[in-house]
Motif scaffolding. Structure first.
Motif, PDB file in Angstrom:
ATOM      1  N   ALA A  29       0.826  -1.212   0.000  1.00  0.00           N
ATOM      2  CA  ALA A  29       0.000   0.000   0.000  1.00  0.00           C
ATOM      3  C   ALA A  29       0.858   1.258   0.000  1.00  0.00           C
ATOM      4  N   PHE A  30       1.982   1.199   0.727  1.00  0.00           N
ATOM      5  CA  PHE A  30       2.788   2.407   0.907  1.00  0.00           C
ATOM      6  C   PHE A  30       4.125   2.304   0.171  1.00  0.00           C
ATOM      7  N   PHE A  31       4.123   1.500  -0.884  1.00  0.00           N
ATOM      8  CA  PHE A  31       5.230   1.444  -1.822  1.00  0.00           C
ATOM      9  C   PHE A  31       6.573   1.154  -1.149  1.00  0.00           C
ATOM     10  N   GLY A  32       6.571   0.107  -0.345  1.00  0.00           N
ATOM     11  CA  GLY A  32       7.812  -0.352   0.270  1.00  0.00           C
ATOM     12  C   GLY A  32       8.009   0.149   1.688  1.00  0.00           C
ATOM     13  N   HIS A  33       7.281   1.208   2.056  1.00  0.00           N
ATOM     14  CA  HIS A  33       7.419   1.765   3.404  1.00  0.00           C
ATOM     15  C   HIS A  33       6.346   1.194   4.328  1.00  0.00           C
ATOM     16  N   VAL A  34       6.584   1.269   5.619  1.00  0.00           N
ATOM     17  CA  VAL A  34       5.550   0.909   6.591  1.00  0.00           C
ATOM     18  C   VAL A  34       5.395   2.087   7.556  1.00  0.00           C
ATOM     19  N   PRO A  35       4.552   3.054   7.193  1.00  0.00           N
ATOM     20  CA  PRO A  35       4.454   4.282   7.995  1.00  0.00           C
ATOM     21  C   PRO A  35       3.569   4.126   9.228  1.00  0.00           C
ATOM     22  N   ILE A  36       3.283   2.890   9.606  1.00  0.00           N
ATOM     23  CA  ILE A  36       2.382   2.620  10.726  1.00  0.00           C
ATOM     24  C   ILE A  36       3.151   1.791  11.762  1.00  0.00           C
ATOM     25  N   PRO A  37       3.102   2.181  13.044  1.00  0.00           N
ATOM     26  CA  PRO A  37       3.783   1.381  14.058  1.00  0.00           C
ATOM     27  C   PRO A  37       3.157  -0.006  14.205  1.00  0.00           C
ATOM     28  N   LEU A  38       4.000  -1.005  14.458  1.00  0.00           N
ATOM     29  CA  LEU A  38       3.517  -2.366  14.682  1.00  0.00           C
ATOM     30  C   LEU A  38       3.529  -2.629  16.178  1.00  0.00           C
ATOM     31  N   VAL A  39       2.422  -3.145  16.676  1.00  0.00           N
ATOM     32  CA  VAL A  39       2.324  -3.397  18.110  1.00  0.00           C
ATOM     33  C   VAL A  39       2.182  -4.894  18.358  1.00  0.00           C
ATOM     34  N   HIS A  40       2.992  -5.400  19.258  1.00  0.00           N
ATOM     35  CA  HIS A  40       2.906  -6.811  19.632  1.00  0.00           C
ATOM     36  C   HIS A  40       2.675  -6.898  21.133  1.00  0.00           C
ATOM     37  N   VAL A  41       1.727  -7.759  21.531  1.00  0.00           N
ATOM     38  CA  VAL A  41       1.502  -7.970  22.955  1.00  0.00           C
ATOM     39  C   VAL A  41       2.293  -9.211  23.344  1.00  0.00           C
ATOM     40  N   ASP A  42       3.298  -9.015  24.189  1.00  0.00           N
ATOM     41  CA  ASP A  42       4.187 -10.110  24.558  1.00  0.00           C
ATOM     42  C   ASP A  42       3.706 -10.738  25.863  1.00  0.00           C
ATOM     43  N   THR A  43       3.298 -12.016  25.783  1.00  0.00           N
ATOM     44  CA  THR A  43       2.809 -12.700  26.987  1.00  0.00           C
ATOM     45  C   THR A  43       3.970 -13.322  27.766  1.00  0.00           C
ATOM     46  N   HIS A  44       5.151 -13.339  27.149  1.00  0.00           N
ATOM     47  CA  HIS A  44       6.351 -14.001  27.694  1.00  0.00           C
ATOM     48  C   HIS A  44       6.199 -15.522  27.709  1.00  0.00           C
ATOM     49  N   PHE A  45       5.143 -16.019  27.093  1.00  0.00           N
ATOM     50  CA  PHE A  45       5.009 -17.461  26.918  1.00  0.00           C
ATOM     51  C   PHE A  45       4.964 -17.807  25.434  1.00  0.00           C
ATOM     52  N   LYS A  46       5.322 -16.817  24.592  1.00  0.00           N
ATOM     53  CA  LYS A  46       5.326 -17.085  23.160  1.00  0.00           C
ATOM     54  C   LYS A  46       6.459 -18.058  22.863  1.00  0.00           C
ATOM     55  N   ASP A  70      -4.815   9.321  -1.517  1.00  0.00           N
ATOM     56  CA  ASP A  70      -3.814   9.997  -0.689  1.00  0.00           C
ATOM     57  C   ASP A  70      -2.635  10.376  -1.572  1.00  0.00           C
ATOM     58  N   ILE A  71      -1.785  11.252  -1.034  1.00  0.00           N
ATOM     59  CA  ILE A  71      -0.548  11.606  -1.724  1.00  0.00           C
ATOM     60  C   ILE A  71       0.592  11.275  -0.776  1.00  0.00           C
ATOM     61  N   TYR A  72       1.500  10.415  -1.224  1.00  0.00           N
ATOM     62  CA  TYR A  72       2.569   9.936  -0.333  1.00  0.00           C
ATOM     63  C   TYR A  72       3.919  10.539  -0.710  1.00  0.00           C
ATOM     64  N   LYS A  73       4.626  10.956   0.306  1.00  0.00           N
ATOM     65  CA  LYS A  73       6.018  11.391   0.132  1.00  0.00           C
ATOM     66  C   LYS A  73       6.816  10.751   1.251  1.00  0.00           C
ATOM     67  N   PHE A  74       7.026   9.457   1.163  1.00  0.00           N
ATOM     68  CA  PHE A  74       7.814   8.775   2.194  1.00  0.00           C
ATOM     69  C   PHE A  74       9.275   8.950   1.831  1.00  0.00           C
ATOM     70  N   THR A  75      10.048   9.514   2.750  1.00  0.00           N
ATOM     71  CA  THR A  75      11.418   9.862   2.387  1.00  0.00           C
ATOM     72  C   THR A  75      12.434   8.830   2.860  1.00  0.00           C
ATOM     73  N   GLY A  76      11.972   7.792   3.593  1.00  0.00           N
ATOM     74  CA  GLY A  76      12.894   6.784   4.110  1.00  0.00           C
ATOM     75  C   GLY A  76      13.712   6.136   3.006  1.00  0.00           C
ATOM     76  N   GLU A  77      14.943   5.741   3.316  1.00  0.00           N
ATOM     77  CA  GLU A  77      15.832   5.057   2.385  1.00  0.00           C
ATOM     78  C   GLU A  77      16.049   5.878   1.106  1.00  0.00           C
ATOM     79  N   GLY A  78      16.030   7.205   1.226  1.00  0.00           N
ATOM     80  CA  GLY A  78      16.321   8.064   0.085  1.00  0.00           C
ATOM     81  C   GLY A  78      15.236   8.101  -0.980  1.00  0.00           C
ATOM     82  N   ASP A  79      14.008   7.709  -0.619  1.00  0.00           N
ATOM     83  CA  ASP A  79      12.906   7.720  -1.585  1.00  0.00           C
ATOM     84  C   ASP A  79      12.486   9.163  -1.853  1.00  0.00           C
TER      85      ASP A  79
END
Lengths: 293, 591
Positions: free
Chosen positions: A45-62, B221-230
């Motif tokens: 969706a974001f052309f190689g980027h992941v502009p959204i934080p990933l959240v993991h709930v760690d139970t410590h029994f994984k 949307d319009i994206y301008k992600f600059t990471g990794e020199g994009d």
């Protein structure tokens, strides 16, 4: 377009809607195949980027390999990787594996409670420092108002009723009887203060679709899904005390696909290895109303 | 393929699906057993319907409250069967389910006959754009498979469906409970030689991809992600119809900005020069134009959509509160969100009876109505009969999607803003001091100065110019006042999350304020980043009877509106002062 192209396009559309509409958004990453496909779709969706934080709930029994895999991938793909936990229950050994409580209560404490308080920012969150690969306390304590989750409608009854954009009230409650209408790719993206929205881009995918897509895109997934010599493999990942591997000699993705299509798993429910589902009639449903994914 | 099952409550939808799943061997091992186990535990007879009504609430009430999806396959393809609730209270859930479908199975109880929701659902299925409708005449076992019962329903319901432009594909006499004509031909309905339900499913046609139609791609949307020199600036969106090729000349509506497709972007795909309908894609443009999410990208050399703020629609309403006049709602079409008002109700169609009721002055829950809507700005859309994907919209009332509709055509409308201003001026109570007297006393004339720019990055620079201009005029002893709302507008322009009506309301406020300030003899200065044609005209009108000066710095944000001056940022304050002198607003020399 084939069926995978269509599923991909729809999921990408939903992810982009979510990213545009919610200022404070995160994606739950359980390390399993579904949420890893979701992570891959975010890169689509974001052309190689992941502009959204990933959240993991760690139970410590994984299963330990899961955490190793999580951190390796997060470091390699430069992800904003965050985890939260119920440190009190873990410290006080108030868990099922420690023999203090039953399975359902344990899920509730280590997953539902931990998730609720991690998302709201009330409990500490830890973020990976991408220069060292180590976790440090996250200074951001904002409540996540948009939470992207990789549930699929075919998993079990209650999930088949989900919306792509599903509102939850302040108590994380899900009102199944009064869900917003969704049509023509228009979703509920307006929400009252204090509520949040769960976003489900994988709703229309089946277990088979997930594997077909992993094969097509060559998505790196954890090797726990494959038989590594013991004649067993995991079909669904969770905490090791409550998740048992299935008898299977599938060593790679195409063998798993074959198994699902025509082999021994063609007619056996995916979560059959998850003990907590069986403990009460509507087990998963009870948990889900309480915020379980 | 997605198939929806609709129909009146208790006519047997869930049983039809349960039977389809069981007869095609599509139930995962364990599912049938767990439901049977549940029934045993609760001492209830097993029914196929329970397979779907997996939630506790529903089992208690015995009705489907939400759409559930079931996956199953025949030899020819995979299906998702969407079970839509038949109870009137759950119409919004039925709409949700039905809108995902390419074909509909409408279930009618042979014994009970055609019921209210048989018709209502038929009507909404038609509005949702589902063309393939098959009627299942269920529970034939209860009428001893009487051919006359079947024929009567067939005749009456065909008449109804034809009225709402649906040609039913087939009427299938069946019994979901006993399995007649579901997977196997019924031996009890020998007079029927049509297909079974399963055979019928396999001959439904898949939705055609719309690559042959003109290009319609809402900008998501319009994206301008600059990471990794994009350094790519990607316009992302899902193509609703048509195709995009590199080199295509495109126009964005309603701003009418033009550019050319430079590349088609993707991740983990081979490089390509073409993208087709239904793809969620992204493109880069050969020029750096400022466009916003929500605009519609079309091709310059293809049929253009309509551009209008007033149009005739058919809507269905599922909101708890009725749809009323003189209230602000939000309309969502494609990725555009815009303020909208109900202008006129042409007729309320009681979907169940199709009787026209012209006396209502509001659209109530579960009503279907024909009405005229007005948006705060012109909107790009197609008539539903041309391109249906860009002819559909939803209306949001207080956080909730409350209605859905299809656009018939645009409507000429006298400009409501002009009427409002005539009214306002007529009622304006004036003091005894005239503008001429003020001009003499203050030593200058009044003016409303709006500074804008279409250059990204100029957002705060134009504010600096405006402040400097205020200071310069003030030091020359002129009554100048700078209103610093540019920053509010800027955040609204860049972040539509905040409030969809925000910008339009701000523009209106600024215009009203300008009318007061200029009337009091001030030189009133403000900035609006990326002012568009409609907004400029609006400010001009609202400031009447006084004069406006629109100054553009750098790249123009306008399509056809002509600003009073287009100047570079360097020396812009002096240039504006020169213009004021030339227009005799301020004096050439001052003492």
């Amino acid at each position: 377009m084939n069926h995978l192209d269509k599923l991909e396009a729809q999921s990408v559309h939903i992810l982009r809607e979510a990213y545009r509409e919610f200022k404070s958004i995160c994606m739950l990453w359980s390390i399993g195949k579904d949420s890893t496909v979701l992570l891959w779709l975010a890169r689509k969706a974001f052309f190689g980027h992941v502009p959204i934080p990933l959240v993991h709930v760690d139970t410590h029994f994984k299963i330990p390999e899961m955490i190793q895999y999580r951190d390796d991938l997060a470091f390699k793909w430069k992800l904003t990787m965050i985890y939260g936990e119920n440190s009190k229950a873990i410290l006080e050994k108030n868990t099922f594996p420690d023999g203090k409580i039953d399975r359902i209560s344990c899920c509730k404490a280590l997953k539902s409670e931990a998730l609720k308080n991690t998302l709201s920012g009330e409990w500490d969150r830890y973020i990976m420092d991408l220069t060292t690969g180590k976790y440090i306390p996250d200074i951001n304590r904002d409540r996540y108002t948009g939470v992207i989750v990789g549930v699929r409608a075919d998993e079990e009854g209650s999930r088949s009723k989900e919306r792509y954009f599903s509102p939850r009230d302040k108590e994380n409650d899900w009102d199944v009887g009064d869900q917003p209408p969704e049509f023509w790719n228009q979703y509920k993206t307006d929400f009252a203060p204090g509520t949040h929205v769960r976003i489900h881009p994988l709703l229309d995918w089946t277990e088979l679709n997930i594997w077909e897509y992993i094969e097509r895109e060559n998505i790196p997934i954890t090797s726990l899904y494959f038989d590594r010599g013991s004649g067993k493999r995991y079909r669904s990942l969770g905490c090791y005390p409550c998740t048992t591997p299935v008898e299977s000699t599938a060593t790679n993705v195409s063998e798993i696909i074959e198994e699902l299509k025509s082999g021994k798993f063609a007619n056996i429910a995916e979560r059959s290895g998850r003990a907590q589902d069986k403990d009460d009639g509507g087990g998963l449903e009870t948990l889900r109303r309480d915020g379980y994914m | 393929m997605n198939i929806v099952i609709v129909g009146h409550v208790d006519h047997g939808k869930s049983t039809v699906i349960g039977r389809l799943l069981a007869d095609t061997g599509s139930l995962p091992e364990g599912k049938l057993e767990s439901v049977k186990e549940y029934c045993k535990k609760n001492s209830r007879p097993f029914e196929y319907a329970f397979l779907l009504d997996a939630l506790k609430d529903e089992q208690a009430q015995g009705i489907t409250i939400d759409t559930a999806r079931c996956f199953f396959k025949t030899e020819s393809r995979d299906y998702i069967i969407i079970d839509a609730p038949g109870h009137i209270e759950f119409l919004k859930n039925m709409v949700t389910g039905a809108s995902r479908a390419e074909a509909a199975l409408l279930v009618i109880d042979a014994k009970e006959g055609i019921a209210e929701n048989s018709k209502r659902h038929g009507h909404i299925v038609a509005m949702l754009g589902i063309k393939q409708v098959v009627v299942l005449v269920n529970k034939m076992d209860l009428v001893d498979f009487d051919e006359n019962v079947y024929n009567n329903i067939r005749t009456e319901f065909t008449r109804f469906l034809n009225k709402i432009n649906i040609n039913p594909v087939e009427f299938i006499p069946m019994s979901a409970f006993d399995g007649d004509n579901v997977a196997e031909k019924s031996s009890r309905a020998k007079w029927y030689d049509g297909p079974t339900v399963l055979e019928q499913l396999d001959v439904f046609e898949n939705k055609k991809e719309n690559s042959e139609l003109p290009l319609r791609m809402p900008v998501q949307d319009i994206y301008k992600f600059t990471g990794e020199g994009d350094d790519r600036r990607i316009v992302a969106g899902t193509i609703l119809s048509g195709t995009i090729r590199t080199g295509d000349k495109v126009i964005f509506l309603p701003s009418k900005k033009k550019s050319t497709i430079k590349s088609i972007e993707g991740f983990n795909v081979k490089h390509r020069d073409t993208a087709y309908a239904d793809e969620a894609t992204g493109v880069t443009l050969s020029t750096q134009i400022y466009i916003q999410p929500g605009e519609l990208m079309v091709k310059a050399d293809e049929k253009q959509p309509s551009l209008s703020s007033c149009f005739k629609v058919n809507i269905f309403w599922v909101g708890k509160a009725p749809f009323v006049k003189n209230k602000n709602y939000k309309l969502k079409i494609g990725n555009m969100k815009i303020g909208v008002k109900l202008l006129e109700i042409s007729s309320i169609i009681d979907a169940a009876e199709l009787q026209i009721d012209t006396f209502k002055d509001q659209v109530e829950r579960h009503d279907v109505a024909e009405c005229i809507l007005e948006t705060v700005k012109p909107l790009a859309f197609d008539s539903i009969s041309d391109i249906d994907m860009t002819g559909r919209f939803v209306i949001v009332d207080n956080y909730e999607i409350s209605g859905g509709g299809i656009i018939q055509h645009s409507v000429d409308n006298e400009n409501t803003l002009i009427n409002y201003i005539e009214d306002r001026e007529f009622q304006w109570e004036k003091g005894t001091i005239t503008s001429a007297q003020r001009n003499t006393a203050y030593g200058h004339k009044s003016k409303f100065i709006v500074i804008t720019s279409g250059n990204e990055g100029n957002e705060s620079r134009i504010q600096d110019v405006a402040k400097e201009l205020e200071e310069k005029l003030f030091k020359m002893n002129y009554n100048a006042y700078y209103l610093g709302v540019g920053s509010i507008l800027q955040s609204i322009a860049s972040d539509i999350v905040l409030d969809y009506r925000g910008r339009d309301e701000q523009i209106r406020h600024i215009g009203e304020l300008a009318r007061i300030m200029t009337d009091s003899g001030q030189i009133f200065i403000t900035t609006v980043f990326n002012l568009d044609d409609y907004e400029a005209e609006k400010l001009k009108l609202l400031n009447q009877p006084h004069d406006i000066l629109v100054i553009n710095i750098g790249e123009s944000p306008f399509d056809s509106f002509k600003p009073d001056a287009c100047i570079p940022i360097e020396g812009s304050v002096d240039r504006v002062c020169d213009i004021l002198k030339n227009q005799d607003i301020i004096l050439e020399y001052y003492l």
